[in-house]
Scaffold this active site. Sequence first.
Site, PDB file in Angstrom:
ATOM      1  N   ARG A 140     -37.372  49.719  65.163  1.00 15.68           N
ATOM      2  CA  ARG A 140     -37.502  50.996  65.890  1.00 15.68           C
ATOM      3  C   ARG A 140     -37.903  52.073  64.884  1.00 15.68           C
ATOM      4  NH1 ARG A 140     -34.636  49.867  70.670  1.00 15.68           N
ATOM      5  NH2 ARG A 140     -35.948  51.346  71.732  1.00 15.68           N
ATOM      6  N   GLN A 196     -44.010  52.090  66.382  1.00 18.22           N
ATOM      7  CA  GLN A 196     -43.868  52.709  67.698  1.00 18.22           C
ATOM      8  C   GLN A 196     -44.852  52.168  68.745  1.00 18.22           C
ATOM      9  OE1 GLN A 196     -43.953  56.922  67.140  1.00 18.22           O
ATOM     10  NE2 GLN A 196     -41.918  57.164  67.985  1.00 18.22           N
ATOM     11  N   ASP A 210     -43.624  48.943  70.250  1.00 18.25           N
ATOM     12  CA  ASP A 210     -42.225  48.927  70.664  1.00 18.25           C
ATOM     13  C   ASP A 210     -42.117  48.737  72.182  1.00 18.25           C
ATOM     14  OD1 ASP A 210     -39.588  49.387  71.191  1.00 18.25           O
ATOM     15  OD2 ASP A 210     -39.454  51.271  70.080  1.00 18.25           O
ATOM     16  N   SER A 224     -38.969  50.069  74.076  1.00 21.73           N
ATOM     17  CA  SER A 224     -39.024  51.490  74.449  1.00 21.73           C
ATOM     18  C   SER A 224     -39.952  51.728  75.626  1.00 21.73           C
ATOM     19  CB  SER A 224     -39.504  52.338  73.271  1.00 21.73           C
ATOM     20  OG  SER A 224     -38.506  52.429  72.307  1.00 21.73           O
ATOM     21  N   TYR A 246     -28.980  52.486  66.767  1.00 20.27           N
ATOM     22  CA  TYR A 246     -28.229  51.963  67.911  1.00 20.27           C
ATOM     23  C   TYR A 246     -26.775  52.426  67.852  1.00 20.27           C
ATOM     24  CZ  TYR A 246     -32.113  48.814  68.867  1.00 20.27           C
ATOM     25  OH  TYR A 246     -33.337  48.310  69.182  1.00 20.27           O
TER      26      TYR A 246
HETATM   27  P1  NAD Z   1     -29.947  51.080  73.899  1.00 24.03           P
HETATM   28  O1  NAD Z   1     -30.761  50.595  75.053  1.00 24.03           O
HETATM   29  O2  NAD Z   1     -29.440  50.101  72.906  1.00 24.03           O
HETATM   30  O3  NAD Z   1     -28.687  51.900  74.468  1.00 24.03           O
HETATM   31  C1  NAD Z   1     -28.872  52.970  75.368  1.00 24.03           C
HETATM   32  C2  NAD Z   1     -27.949  54.107  75.014  1.00 24.03           C
HETATM   33  O4  NAD Z   1     -26.598  53.768  75.315  1.00 24.03           O
HETATM   34  C3  NAD Z   1     -27.952  54.507  73.544  1.00 24.03           C
HETATM   35  O5  NAD Z   1     -28.330  55.858  73.425  1.00 24.03           O
HETATM   36  C4  NAD Z   1     -26.518  54.269  73.100  1.00 24.03           C
HETATM   37  O6  NAD Z   1     -26.092  55.219  72.127  1.00 24.03           O
HETATM   38  C5  NAD Z   1     -25.766  54.427  74.392  1.00 24.03           C
HETATM   39  N1  NAD Z   1     -24.394  53.855  74.425  1.00 24.03           N
HETATM   40  C6  NAD Z   1     -23.900  52.716  73.871  1.00 24.03           C
HETATM   41  N2  NAD Z   1     -22.582  52.590  74.140  1.00 24.03           N
HETATM   42  C7  NAD Z   1     -22.227  53.670  74.910  1.00 24.03           C
HETATM   43  C8  NAD Z   1     -21.023  54.092  75.518  1.00 24.03           C
HETATM   44  N3  NAD Z   1     -19.879  53.418  75.401  1.00 24.03           N
HETATM   45  N4  NAD Z   1     -21.057  55.237  76.238  1.00 24.03           N
HETATM   46  C9  NAD Z   1     -22.182  55.981  76.372  1.00 24.03           C
HETATM   47  N5  NAD Z   1     -23.358  55.615  75.806  1.00 24.03           N
HETATM   48  C10 NAD Z   1     -23.380  54.476  75.081  1.00 24.03           C
HETATM   49  O7  NAD Z   1     -30.718  52.236  73.111  1.00 24.03           O
HETATM   50  P2  NAD Z   1     -32.282  52.511  73.047  1.00 24.03           P
HETATM   51  O8  NAD Z   1     -32.707  53.293  74.195  1.00 24.03           O
HETATM   52  O9  NAD Z   1     -32.952  51.234  72.755  1.00 24.03           O
HETATM   53  O10 NAD Z   1     -32.352  53.455  71.774  1.00 24.03           O
HETATM   54  C11 NAD Z   1     -31.673  53.101  70.583  1.00 24.03           C
HETATM   55  C12 NAD Z   1     -32.007  54.042  69.477  1.00 24.03           C
HETATM   56  O11 NAD Z   1     -33.291  53.774  68.957  1.00 24.03           O
HETATM   57  C13 NAD Z   1     -32.014  55.508  69.815  1.00 24.03           C
HETATM   58  O12 NAD Z   1     -31.460  56.191  68.727  1.00 24.03           O
HETATM   59  C14 NAD Z   1     -33.460  55.841  69.935  1.00 24.03           C
HETATM   60  O13 NAD Z   1     -33.725  57.205  69.715  1.00 24.03           O
HETATM   61  C15 NAD Z   1     -33.982  54.986  68.822  1.00 24.03           C
HETATM   62  N6  NAD Z   1     -35.403  54.711  68.963  1.00 24.03           N
HETATM   63  C16 NAD Z   1     -36.220  55.053  67.938  1.00 24.03           C
HETATM   64  C17 NAD Z   1     -37.565  54.788  68.038  1.00 24.03           C
HETATM   65  C18 NAD Z   1     -38.500  55.145  66.953  1.00 24.03           C
HETATM   66  O14 NAD Z   1     -38.134  55.794  66.006  1.00 24.03           O
HETATM   67  N7  NAD Z   1     -39.717  54.697  67.028  1.00 24.03           N
HETATM   68  C19 NAD Z   1     -38.071  54.174  69.162  1.00 24.03           C
HETATM   69  C20 NAD Z   1     -37.202  53.827  70.178  1.00 24.03           C
HETATM   70  C21 NAD Z   1     -35.851  54.091  70.062  1.00 24.03           C
END
Ligand code: NAD
Length: 393
Positions: free
Chosen positions: A133, A138, A141, A144, A239
Amino acid sequence: MVVSEHEFEAGGNRVMKVFAPKEAEGERRAGIVPETVGRLAKLGLEVAVAPGIGAAVGMPDEAYREAGATVDAGAGTDADIVLRVRPPEPAEVAGLKRGALHVSFLDPFAKDGRLEAFANAGVSTVSLEMMPRTTLAQKMDALSSQASLAGYAAVLMAAARLPDVLPMMMTPAGTLQPARFFIIGVGVAGLQAIATAKRLGARVEAFDTRPVVEEQVKSLGARFLKVDLGDTGQTEQGYAKELTEEQLGKQREGMAKACAQADVVITTAKLFGRPAPRIVTAAMVAGMKPGSIVIDLAAETGGNVEGSRVDEEVVTDGGVRLLGPRTAECQVARDASRMLASNLAAFVEHVHDAEGGGLKLDRGDEIIRGCLMTHDGRVVHEKFAPEPESEKG
Ligand code: NAD
């Protein structure tokens, strides 16, 4: 262990073939769409797709042909690159060419022997779930791109079932209050769900265990619910960290009121590679108003909501509708397909060797190291490779 740069045995100047097979029953997305045929052909690849792969979402075989692809069900057996959505059946793995590269979602944490099957078949495999990530990756990904559409679709699924309108309406027949949405988990899907619900005029509240999210929620015009859980934080990859049982208890307590007030609860809380946390209990659902909607986007990995079932719609005794769509993004399958196929094409562009004409699977490359699962007849990913004999015991 380092696997050095790997050149495909492409047989001199033989043109490499890329193929998108027919997906499993019910999957309407495809690994190649007409828009990506040209991108792949530009690399000097011969592009083929199985018949009917886009037919269900308005991308007929003719559109693929017009874009320059061959439509041929049998093209998989000598394809050098296979691009697909879902993990293949074992029989399909055995039918792939030795030395080929297979890129798809793989559900690698299922530990169902699939990686070993790829290794034994001599096929190099990339798992889309393991794509780093990072900014650099990106464009590739797929987690996402699909999560974002799932967040969007979840709001529409809720809106279509809610017996109320979403925006505030002041009419001669009376004033309708805006619907209240509560979004739990504000990663990619949650942010898109907030933005979509706001655009439709709902009043939105949200929560995530990662404190950095608060600003993002506010910038979308939603309210961030504060629940003091003590130390939470996130991993290097961004994460969420797993909560303790005590923290989860506090979270449920802090959220019971927000759930009870909400007309729609959308949960997206996942833990990478582990079962999703159970956040909304049956008692919390029972505290919701009749006619309310709960969409659990984590249903497939265990579910955030007690009582939700994968791909089913359950109505509780209290009249609350629970949905657990496995792939909500398939509500908008054509765009989901376009984005996924673009992620896949970007990956092929990344590994394509413009000078040699083959593919470079160099494990010195951060992206390849992150997502390459099998190579040269072995499971090579550090998280999944068998422990070397010398390090056991
Ligand atoms: P995910 O699908 O793994 O989880 C979804 C959300 O659920 C997350 O925000 C997580 O913090 C939250 N979560 C977990 N346990 C929880 C709880 N008990 N109560 C409430 N919320 C809870 O996450 P995702 O959407 O795949 O994103 C993961 C991370 O990756 C994020 O920080 C996102 O910004 C980052 N990301 C970065 C890039 C990049 O830099 N290119 C791209 C995509 C995602």
